[in-house]
Structures are given as C-alpha cells and as structure tokens.
Write a protein that holds these residues in place. Structure first.
Motif, PDB file in Angstrom:
ATOM      1  N   UNK A  75       1.459   9.975   5.257  1.00  0.00           N
ATOM      2  CA  UNK A  75       1.932  10.783   6.130  1.00  0.00           C
ATOM      3  C   UNK A  75       0.455  11.679   6.640  1.00  0.00           C
ATOM      4  N   UNK A  76      -0.581  11.789   6.112  1.00  0.00           N
ATOM      5  CA  UNK A  76      -1.541  11.963   7.131  1.00  0.00           C
ATOM      6  C   UNK A  76      -2.068  11.451   8.273  1.00  0.00           C
ATOM      7  N   UNK A  77      -2.652  12.191   9.259  1.00  0.00           N
ATOM      8  CA  UNK A  77      -2.998  11.399  10.353  1.00  0.00           C
ATOM      9  C   UNK A  77      -4.332  10.513  10.588  1.00  0.00           C
ATOM     10  N   UNK A  78      -4.976   9.613  11.095  1.00  0.00           N
ATOM     11  CA  UNK A  78      -6.517   9.097  11.101  1.00  0.00           C
ATOM     12  C   UNK A  78      -7.460   9.881  11.974  1.00  0.00           C
ATOM     13  N   UNK A  79      -8.633   9.991  11.335  1.00  0.00           N
ATOM     14  CA  UNK A  79      -9.031  10.276  12.525  1.00  0.00           C
ATOM     15  C   UNK A  79     -10.412   9.586  12.709  1.00  0.00           C
ATOM     16  N   UNK A  80      -9.380   9.416  14.542  1.00  0.00           N
ATOM     17  CA  UNK A  80     -10.057   8.219  15.176  1.00  0.00           C
ATOM     18  C   UNK A  80     -11.715   7.755  15.422  1.00  0.00           C
ATOM     19  N   UNK A  81     -12.446   8.870  15.358  1.00  0.00           N
ATOM     20  CA  UNK A  81     -13.557   8.704  15.720  1.00  0.00           C
ATOM     21  C   UNK A  81     -14.175   7.838  14.767  1.00  0.00           C
ATOM     22  N   UNK A  82     -13.740   8.101  12.673  1.00  0.00           N
ATOM     23  CA  UNK A  82     -14.392   7.660  12.244  1.00  0.00           C
ATOM     24  C   UNK A  82     -12.811   6.022  12.033  1.00  0.00           C
ATOM     25  N   UNK A  83     -11.334   6.590  11.697  1.00  0.00           N
ATOM     26  CA  UNK A  83     -11.145   5.119  11.883  1.00  0.00           C
ATOM     27  C   UNK A  83     -11.566   4.110  12.816  1.00  0.00           C
ATOM     28  N   UNK A  84     -11.348   4.216  13.664  1.00  0.00           N
ATOM     29  CA  UNK A  84     -11.384   3.771  15.079  1.00  0.00           C
ATOM     30  C   UNK A  84     -10.274   3.423  15.329  1.00  0.00           C
ATOM     31  N   UNK A  85      -9.123   3.572  15.245  1.00  0.00           N
ATOM     32  CA  UNK A  85      -8.135   3.821  15.143  1.00  0.00           C
ATOM     33  C   UNK A  85      -7.108   4.867  15.458  1.00  0.00           C
ATOM     34  N   UNK A  86      -6.000   5.118  15.396  1.00  0.00           N
ATOM     35  CA  UNK A  86      -4.762   6.261  15.507  1.00  0.00           C
ATOM     36  C   UNK A  86      -3.847   5.544  14.737  1.00  0.00           C
ATOM     37  N   UNK A  87      -2.956   7.023  14.380  1.00  0.00           N
ATOM     38  CA  UNK A  87      -1.289   6.889  13.847  1.00  0.00           C
ATOM     39  C   UNK A  87      -1.754   7.458  12.727  1.00  0.00           C
ATOM     40  N   UNK A  88      -0.619   7.971  11.556  1.00  0.00           N
ATOM     41  CA  UNK A  88      -0.105   8.751  10.411  1.00  0.00           C
ATOM     42  C   UNK A  88       0.199   7.231   9.429  1.00  0.00           C
ATOM     43  N   UNK A  89      -0.164   7.423   8.228  1.00  0.00           N
ATOM     44  CA  UNK A  89      -0.454   6.743   7.577  1.00  0.00           C
ATOM     45  C   UNK A  89       1.280   6.508   6.693  1.00  0.00           C
ATOM     46  N   UNK A  90       1.849   5.323   6.849  1.00  0.00           N
ATOM     47  CA  UNK A  90       3.064   5.491   7.016  1.00  0.00           C
ATOM     48  C   UNK A  90       3.851   5.092   5.208  1.00  0.00           C
ATOM     49  N   UNK A  91       2.211   4.619   4.799  1.00  0.00           N
ATOM     50  CA  UNK A  91       2.462   3.796   2.731  1.00  0.00           C
ATOM     51  C   UNK A  91       1.457   4.560   2.361  1.00  0.00           C
ATOM     52  N   UNK A  92       0.809   4.652   1.298  1.00  0.00           N
ATOM     53  CA  UNK A  92       0.098   4.134   0.444  1.00  0.00           C
ATOM     54  C   UNK A  92       0.424   3.497  -1.075  1.00  0.00           C
ATOM     55  N   UNK A  93      -0.236   2.665  -1.198  1.00  0.00           N
ATOM     56  CA  UNK A  93      -0.071   0.852  -2.007  1.00  0.00           C
ATOM     57  C   UNK A  93      -0.829   1.964  -3.134  1.00  0.00           C
ATOM     58  N   UNK A  94      -0.055   2.065  -4.479  1.00  0.00           N
ATOM     59  CA  UNK A  94      -1.283   3.063  -5.210  1.00  0.00           C
ATOM     60  C   UNK A  94      -1.233   1.436  -6.505  1.00  0.00           C
ATOM     61  N   UNK A  95      -2.221   0.985  -7.271  1.00  0.00           N
ATOM     62  CA  UNK A  95      -3.343  -0.536  -7.638  1.00  0.00           C
ATOM     63  C   UNK A  95      -3.523   0.130  -9.205  1.00  0.00           C
ATOM     64  N   UNK A  96      -2.694  -0.424  -9.921  1.00  0.00           N
ATOM     65  CA  UNK A  96      -2.990   0.021 -11.546  1.00  0.00           C
ATOM     66  C   UNK A  96      -3.963  -1.402 -11.835  1.00  0.00           C
ATOM     67  N   UNK A  97      -5.780  -1.301 -11.529  1.00  0.00           N
ATOM     68  CA  UNK A  97      -5.932  -2.580 -12.161  1.00  0.00           C
ATOM     69  C   UNK A  97      -6.721  -2.795 -13.675  1.00  0.00           C
ATOM     70  N   UNK A  98      -6.355  -3.717 -14.246  1.00  0.00           N
ATOM     71  CA  UNK A  98      -6.686  -3.894 -15.693  1.00  0.00           C
ATOM     72  C   UNK A  98      -8.497  -4.131 -15.921  1.00  0.00           C
ATOM     73  N   UNK A  99      -8.252  -3.131 -17.515  1.00  0.00           N
ATOM     74  CA  UNK A  99      -9.797  -3.022 -18.244  1.00  0.00           C
ATOM     75  C   UNK A  99     -10.288  -4.755 -17.494  1.00  0.00           C
ATOM     76  N   UNK A 100      -9.682  -5.519 -17.649  1.00  0.00           N
ATOM     77  CA  UNK A 100     -10.810  -6.765 -17.524  1.00  0.00           C
ATOM     78  C   UNK A 100     -11.261  -7.190 -16.421  1.00  0.00           C
ATOM     79  N   UNK A 101     -11.025  -6.340 -15.319  1.00  0.00           N
ATOM     80  CA  UNK A 101     -12.053  -6.074 -14.689  1.00  0.00           C
ATOM     81  C   UNK A 101     -13.084  -5.679 -14.484  1.00  0.00           C
ATOM     82  N   UNK A 102     -12.609  -3.822 -14.872  1.00  0.00           N
ATOM     83  CA  UNK A 102     -13.657  -3.002 -15.210  1.00  0.00           C
ATOM     84  C   UNK A 102     -15.278  -3.730 -16.602  1.00  0.00           C
ATOM     85  N   UNK A 103     -14.660  -5.112 -16.654  1.00  0.00           N
ATOM     86  CA  UNK A 103     -15.384  -5.661 -18.049  1.00  0.00           C
ATOM     87  C   UNK A 103     -16.039  -6.455 -16.963  1.00  0.00           C
ATOM     88  N   UNK A 104     -16.156  -7.159 -16.180  1.00  0.00           N
ATOM     89  CA  UNK A 104     -16.484  -8.047 -15.838  1.00  0.00           C
ATOM     90  C   UNK A 104     -18.105  -7.044 -15.176  1.00  0.00           C
TER      91      UNK A 104
END
Length: 889
Positions: A75-104
């Motif tokens: 629900x946070x608003x973007x800072x257009x000076x940094x993001x070069x875009x505007x709007x409110x974050x409509x969704x946040x996707x939580x990703x849980x990555x396997x430890x297999x990737x950490x071992x790369x």
C-alpha cells in the motif's frame, strides 16, 4: 561461498524482464528510497505501463522475517524520482527460495536452475485500501511452482481491486441512471418495444390503472422488472460502445474521438454526432460492439438521447483507466454481468471459466512459437456473456507471453480467424466481443467470428423486405408446403455437419447487415467446418424439451420457448433438432446439454479438447438395458470410446447451488474435459475424477487449484489410486484415477471424504472395510436389475396422471412423491413410510395409466439421494404405490 540474496534478486529480476519483455513490465532490484516515507529497499520492484506497481520480497528458507518485509511495502506510494514511475503498490509477492539456490557457486548457475524449473514457494499480500487492510493468498502456507508459474501467479494476484471496484461501480451507476431515463420516456412511446425486439428481450406494456389485487400487483412488479432489465441491457451496450470509441481514438480513418466530451460546451454531443463517429468505426468493422449499439441509439428519440448521453459519456470516460489495462478490463465487464440487478442473465462464474481453461489447455505445446498461438482455435457455440472463451483466450496468450512472445502482435489474427463465439442473443454477442477486445483494447482488427444465429420463426416480408404484421399488429411468419412454421434453431444447426458456412450479422440478415469497409450492407460468411477447433469450451443451456416438471405449464416445449415462440414453432424446432440429433449423443430426455455436447464432438479436431459444464446427471443419469443406450449414457459412451485424458471435476457441497460452476442455476454441475483421440489411437477407458471441497472463490484461487489438479493428474498413473490436493496449507479436494465403463454410470463425483470414497469402492467390490478392523467383511453386492424389475420414473407417471397432495386409505392411485420436511413430518426419513400423494388419470390416458400401474411397487429406490428430508436410500410402502420425484418404483 553462499549466494547472497541480493545476487539472487538480480537474477529473478532479469528473468522477469526476459519473460515479460512484451508486457511493459520493468523489474529492478535493490533500489533504495523507492517508496515514499519509508527508508527501505524492496528486493524487486516491478513497474508496469498503466497499472499499479508490484513488489517481490525474496528470502531463503525458512524465511522468518519475510512477512515483516512484505508489510513494509504493501500500500505504499512510489517515489517517482527514484522509481521513474508513480502509483501505489497493489500487491507484494513473498518468495521463499530453496537452500539449493543458496548453495550455487554464482548467480548465473542459480538463474539456469530457475529457468530449468526449480520450484519456488510464494504467496501474495493484496492491498485493500489502507496499509492495515490486506488479504493474503493462500491464507496459510505457500504455493509451489517454477518461475514461469510465478509470473502466471503475479498477474491475477496484482489486479488493482480499487481500480476495478471504482470502474465497476461507475459502470453500474451510469447504466442504472440511463435505464431510468429510458423507462420514463418509453412509458408514453413505443420505442421501448422496438428496443426489446432488437435485443430479443421482453417489454410488457404498462397497465392502464393501478393494480388492485395481489396477483395484479405481483404481475405489475414482474412487468416493471422486465422493462428495467431490458433498459439496463440497452444502456450498458451503448455505454460500452462509447468506452471503446474512446479506446479507438487515433486509428487511421477515424476522427479524433476523444474530443467528444460531455463537459465541452461546443462539443456538439448529440445523437447524430455519435452515430457519425460510430459509422466511421463501422467502416473498418468492429460490428459486434458498435452495430447493435448504433441500432439501439437509432431507436431512441433525440430528446431522450439528449438527456441520457452526457451521463453515458461521463460513465464511459470514468472507466477508461480500467479498460485500458488489459489485465483488468475483462474483470470490470464481468462485474457488470455478475450484478444480477443490471443484466439478470445466467453466466459462467469467472472462477469456473478459469478453472476449465487452465485444466483443458495443454501446456506442453510449443507456446513460444507464434504459429502455435495463431493455429490454436477456440470456440463456444453457446457463448452467453463470453466468460469461457475469454478465459481460454487469456490462457493461451499467457502461455505465449511467458515464453517470450508478444500476443498483442497477433490479436487481430486471433479475433478474425481463431476465436469463435455464437449465440442467439444480440447482447451476448456484444458482451463477448467486448470481453475479447478488452485483452488488447488498443489493437485494431477487421472482423470477428462472433456470430448471432437466427432463432425461432422466420418473419414474412413484403417486396421491399419489410416484415409483415396482421391487422392486430402481430408478426406474420413463413410457412412451408405442409403449413408448418419455417423456423431457425440457432447454433443447434451445427448438429448438421454438412452445413459448414454461417452468415454473421447483428440482426436477421434480411433486416440489418454488418457494414463492410466500403460502407455497403453485406453479410459476412463465417466458415465452421467440422473437426476444426483446438478447444470447444461451453456451458450450454440444460433445458429439456419434455416439460414433465409440472402439469399446469402452458409451454409445449421449454427448450425452444425463448423469444415468445408459439407452440407450433416450438414443435417445428423440436422436430428439426430431433432429426439432426440422430446418430449423435443428443437425446431429448437429457436436454439441450446433450445436443450441444454433440456439437462439441462434431467441431473439435483430433487431439483437440472439449470442456463442457453440464448437470451432474451427465455422470449419474441415463441407462443401458442391454439393448438401447438412453439419455446421458450416450455421452459417457462417446467419451469412453472416442476420448482419452478425461477429467471430471465436481464440487462436494451439501447444497446443489454450492455445487454449481454457473451462477443462479441451483443445479449441481460437472466440468467435463477430454481429448479427442487421434487416428489409430486406442481408448484406455479411464478418467481422473476431481472432487473439490468447494468452488474456488477468486480467479487466482481457480488458477492455482487448476495447477495442483494438473500436477496430481500427472502423478496418478495407476487406476484405483487417489491423492489429496492442496493450495498452500489448505486441502482443497482430491483426485482419483478410475476405470470407466462406456455403458455404466460414472459415480465418483461430489464426494467430500477420500476415506469414505475408498471404502465405498471396496464395498462395491463386495468387501466392507471398517475402521479398527484388520480383515474386511464379505458383503455380496448385485445390481438392482439382477434381482427385480425397475419401475417407472416420475416423468412417466406425470405423462398419464395428474398429481394431487394427500393420500387416504381408499386412494386408488397412491404416490410416494413429496419430501418437503417444512410441510410437516419428514415422510421419507425412514424405510417404512406411507404414501403422501395421489393421482387421477388424465383424459384419454386410461390404457397408458393401466400399463404404468402394473409396475407399481412397495419398494422405492431413491435416485435423488441428499442429506435432507430425502436422506433414505430406499423406502417401503404398505401398499403398491407409484414412486415420484424422490425415486424409482
């Protein structure tokens, strides 16, 4: 050395940019001060053209701080000076990555593993208006899928609810206001009847004096509702056309349509100016959207249009932000369809449509090849509001897009050559065309395969082509050489596989033709050859033509009673359909659903799929007596002998309306998906039965349920196996892999408990397995027909008897009929039960009644078993009795 999360985030962002490069998505990782008033850096920020931004938060397993990280961005608003875009974050996707990737050893190795399909776990937090109000899906746990599945997950997960709700409310309110003006002005004019005729909707005449009796008041309310519904449908079509008019602004050959504004004093906004703009569009085509809208506007008097138009244009402009986003435009119009007050039409729920499309469409085709997309043909020959064909089209676009393709580049080709939608309602063709156009609203096309089929009697016309009416103003219809009405049967004509070319028009061809590029009236030929479709997906009407439901109904043939057809027309239509249904699975007792199933079988190509939503009786009804296959058994035999990869999905809820994939039908339904066998392929006589605990509540849930179903199907390889399916930590049902007999009922449907299901299968094999008992108990099981004759069903009784409530000891023809516990003691909650109704023989039916009564019995088998007042499998009466709607005698 472990791979840092920041490095992995960079690779995930690069994959998003590669797979979504044609969608206007830009993914960037580790940007400080991206959000206003928050000193943090989202792991990955995705900005999108004309759509709210999305944040991805990624953390290695066990991801103990992942929830808190997501809450920093929702629900946070973007800072257009940094993001070069505007709007409110409509969704946040939580990703849980396997430890297999950490071992790369390096980030490139991790990227390769992700592209090769390494599973990730993810969930979404969806913004609901303030930072404390959000919704998590799944509610507990994580969805598991590869990186392509993740992108498929993000699209519906990030639909901006606030934008959709605002647009849907604006559309609904604008439609309501315009409809009120229509009804008010039409009360003293005849144009309401003209609109109703164009839309094939009712417009009852207002009564001359205030209603006095209860029945008059009830009829008056019904008439007002009918007029209101027709007016709303008219208003919605015109507003929708105005909205698409704005979208088409700037196309070559069309004037600057965006200059048409209600608030401009010199805009020249009037009926003539709008018609002129629409004529300019029709010179290109777009007839399914604009032609019917133009005809409706022409029917409305100028003073009424002047009152309505400013508000309608304001409404069209108010929904622009939504319908320019191809991810949400269809949702807005589906919200309007779902508003029962607005259109009051039966439709397939969007969640059900997505479930059907995602299971039916194969994922193993070369979807990265644009030719695969262009040659994938989808058809719905009873399209209604278009939800099924829309879901299927969106699915194949998504599969192409997630393999690097640009589906917008071939949208015109798909509209013109690959998508077929047919109906007998002008509004249905309009709505379906609008939904299909909404997936790429700025892409121009020059035609469609969306076809309005003529239905009912053929109007007689004078030498100028004008319809003829009698002295009382009633239409006069053509008659054949035998004096029977000349009729059309809608898309049921496709039962005749020798007739492959149809003419497309928004009204009967002799009245209104679609405008071609040269501005001349012409019909548009739409070839519909048999065996031509990759996917036939339908939720056909279920109506039966037998009219056994009630003795007092005047309609001769309910299946063909639309648009006020006369009994003679209904009979003529039924005769044609009966003749065309010979040697198909179409069966009069099964109803129109079986005839449309026959059409699906006619039109699907070898190795193509059918996806049909049919009543649950399609699995449990019908019969085979050793000689004749009847009713729905014909469908099951066709599936078993000509199709493989059969999937039957049902919902195991206690009430029928909760077990339906459609809205408002109150009938338990089955979703039937199957692949037509190729030449030389042998039938394996197996099917996967999916029993869901409940209907998916959202489009995102439907998509994920479909995916776990596909996974379970791929893992069940031995018949007799079953497995539960879960989304996150929630078990949503189970899948079983069963042998199916072409001449038997398929009973593994609407089952809630997998353990009970297994024990029932064992009992059917003659062994009763009980909990806490090691050895099973032998229980001999035989079919009823092997120990006795099955008596008549209720429809045979009502063909010769008129039913009356109550049965006294001297009743000559007692019935066991009702099972309504509200009306007193539950008469069918015990095995020994008295008759509750009686019958009198209908005139001239004495011999038939006598023949039927020879099959009356003491034992009555329940064919409508439910956990209600009708919860006994069998009942016994102390005298020979006719069984009723509760079961078989």
């Amino acid at each position: 050395m472990a791979l840092e999360e920041e490095q992995l985030n960079g690779r995930i962002a690069s994959i998003v940019n590669e797979l979504a490069k044609m969608t206007g998505w830009v993914a960037r990782e580790e940007l400080w001060n991206t959000l206003r008033d928050v000193r943090s850096k989202p792991d990955i920020l995705i900005t999108r053209a004309d759509a709210p931004p999305i944040v991805l938060e990624n953390e290695y397993y066990p991801a103990n701080t992942l929830h808190d990280d997501c809450m920093k961005s929702i629900g946070r608003e973007l800072n257009p000076d940094v993001a070069h875009s505007a709007g409110v974050v409509s969704a946040v996707v939580a990703i849980r990555s396997p430890l297999t990737l950490k071992d790369c050893s390096n980030a490139d190795e991790a990227r390769l593993m992700l592209m090769d399909g390494l599973p990730l776990e993810y969930a979404v937090y969806q913004y609901r208006g303030d930072t404390e109000n959000h919704h998590r899906f799944p509610s507990d746990g994580f969805v598991t899928g590869n990186v392509r599945n993740l992108l498929e997950f993000i699209r519906p997960a990030s639909e901006p609810e606030s934008v959709i709700t605002a647009a849907a409310e604006a559309l609904s309110n604008g439609t309501e206001d315009a409809a009120k003006s229509l009804v008010r002005h039409a009360e003293s004019k005849s144009f309401g009847l003209d609109i109703a005729e164009a839309l094939r909707q009712p417009w009852p005449a207002p009564i001359d004096s205030p209603p006095k009796t209860p029945s008059q008041r009830k009829q008056d309310r019904a008439d007002r509702t009918a007029r209101d519904q027709t007016a709303r449908m008219c208003a919605a079509i015109i507003i929708n056309a105005l909205a698409y008019q704005q979208n088409l602004a700037g196309f070559e050959g069309i004037r600057d349509l965006e200059q048409v504004r209600a608030d401009a004093p010199d805009s020249g906004l009037n009926k003539q100016s709008v018609i002129a703009e629409w004529d300019a569009i029709l010179e290109i085509d777009y007839w399914p959207i604009f032609h019917i809208a133009k005809q409706l506007l022409l029917l409305i008097p100028p003073n009424t249009v002047s009152e309505m138009l400013p508000r309608m244009v304001d409404t069209a402009n108010a929904i622009q932000d939504a319908i320019r986003q191809n991810d949400v435009a269809g949702t807005v119009f589906q919200r309007l369809i779902a508003d029962r007050q607005t259109l009051a039409t039966y439709y397939t729920r969007p969640e059900s449509a997505i479930l059907a499309a995602h299971i039916a469409i194969p994922e193993d085709l070369d979807w990265g090849d644009v030719e695969t997309l262009k040659n994938y043909h989808i058809a719905d020959y009873a399209c209604g509001t278009g939800g099924l064909v829309l879901a299927a089209y969106q699915r194949i676009r998504e599969l192409h897009r997630n393999r690097g393709g640009n589906p917008d580049a071939v949208h015109a080709h798909m509209m013109e050559n690959a998508l077929t939608a047919c109906d007998i309602m002008p509004a249905a063709v309009h709505l379906t065309s609008s939904l299909l156009s909404s997936v790429a609203p700025l892409v121009q096309y020059l035609g469609t395969r969306n076809t309005l089929y003529p239905y009912g009697g053929v109007r007689k016309r004078d030498s100028d082509g004008k319809p003829i009416s009698d002295n009382e103003g009633n239409p006069v219809f053509e008659r054949d050489g035998k004096g029977k009405p000349v009729v059309n049967i809608g898309s049921l004509e496709l039962l005749n596989t020798s007739s492959t070319t149809k003419l497309q028009a928004v009204l009967p061809l002799s009245e209104q033709m679609a405008l071609g590029a040269a501005g001349k009236r012409r019909s548009i030929e739409v070839d519909m050859p048999p065996s031509s479709q990759s996917l036939v997906i339908m939720n056909p009407p279920f109506t039966t033509p037998t009219n056994h439901a009630a003795d007092h109904v005047d309609t001769k043939n309910p299946a063909f009673a639309a648009f006020g057809t006369t009994p003679a027309e209904q009979g003529a239509m039924a005769d044609i359909v009966k003749n065309l249904s010979k040697n198909t699975v179409g069966d009069g007792y099964a109803g129109l659903g079986s005839q449309f199933s026959a059409i699906a079988n006619n039109m699907v190509e070898p190795d193509g799929h059918i996806a049909l939503i049919l009543p649950i009786s399609s699995m449990l009804g019908g019969s085979y007596d050793g000689k004749i296959v009847r009713s729905w058994q014909k469908l099951r035999r066709m599936l078993a002998e000509h199709y493989n990869d059969i999937v039957i999905v049902s919902i195991a809820k206690s009430t029928t309306w909760e077990s339906a994939f459609s809205a408002d039908t109150h009938i338990a339904e089955a979703l039937i998906i199957a692949r037509r066998m190729k030449a030389g392929e042998r039938a394996n006589h197996t099917a996967h039965f999916v029993n869901l605990a409940e209907r998916p509540k959202t489009k995102l849930a439907a998509q994920e349920v479909a995916r776990v179903i596909r996974v379970a199907i791929s893992e069940l390889t031995e018949t007799g196996e079953s497995t539960p399916i879960s989304v996150g930590s929630e078990e949503v049902g189970f899948v079983s892999f069963e042998n199916v007999d072409p001449l038997e009922k398929w009973t593994a449907v609407r089952i809630a408990n997998i353990g009970l299901f297994r024990r029932a299968k064992q009992l059917a094999a003659g062994m009763l397995h009980l909990p806490q008992r090691i050895t099973p108990i032998p229980v001999p099981i035989v079919k009823i027909g092997e120990i006795g004759d099955i008596g008549p069903v209720d429809r045979l009784l009502t063909s010769s008897f008129t039913k009356k409530s109550g049965a006294n000891p001297g009743t000559e023809y007692p019935f066991l009929w009702n099972h309504d516990k509200v009306r007193g003691p539950k008469t069918q909650d015990r095995m020994l039960t008295p008759p509750d109704s009686s019958g009198t023989i209908k005139p001239n039916k004495e011999q038939d009644a006598a023949r039927i009564w020879t099959r009356a019995s003491h034992l009555h088998i329940n064919r409508d078993f439910q956990f209600n007042a009708n919860a006994t499998a069998a009942a016994y009466t102390n005298k020979s009795t006719g069984g009723g709607q509760a079961g078989l005698t």
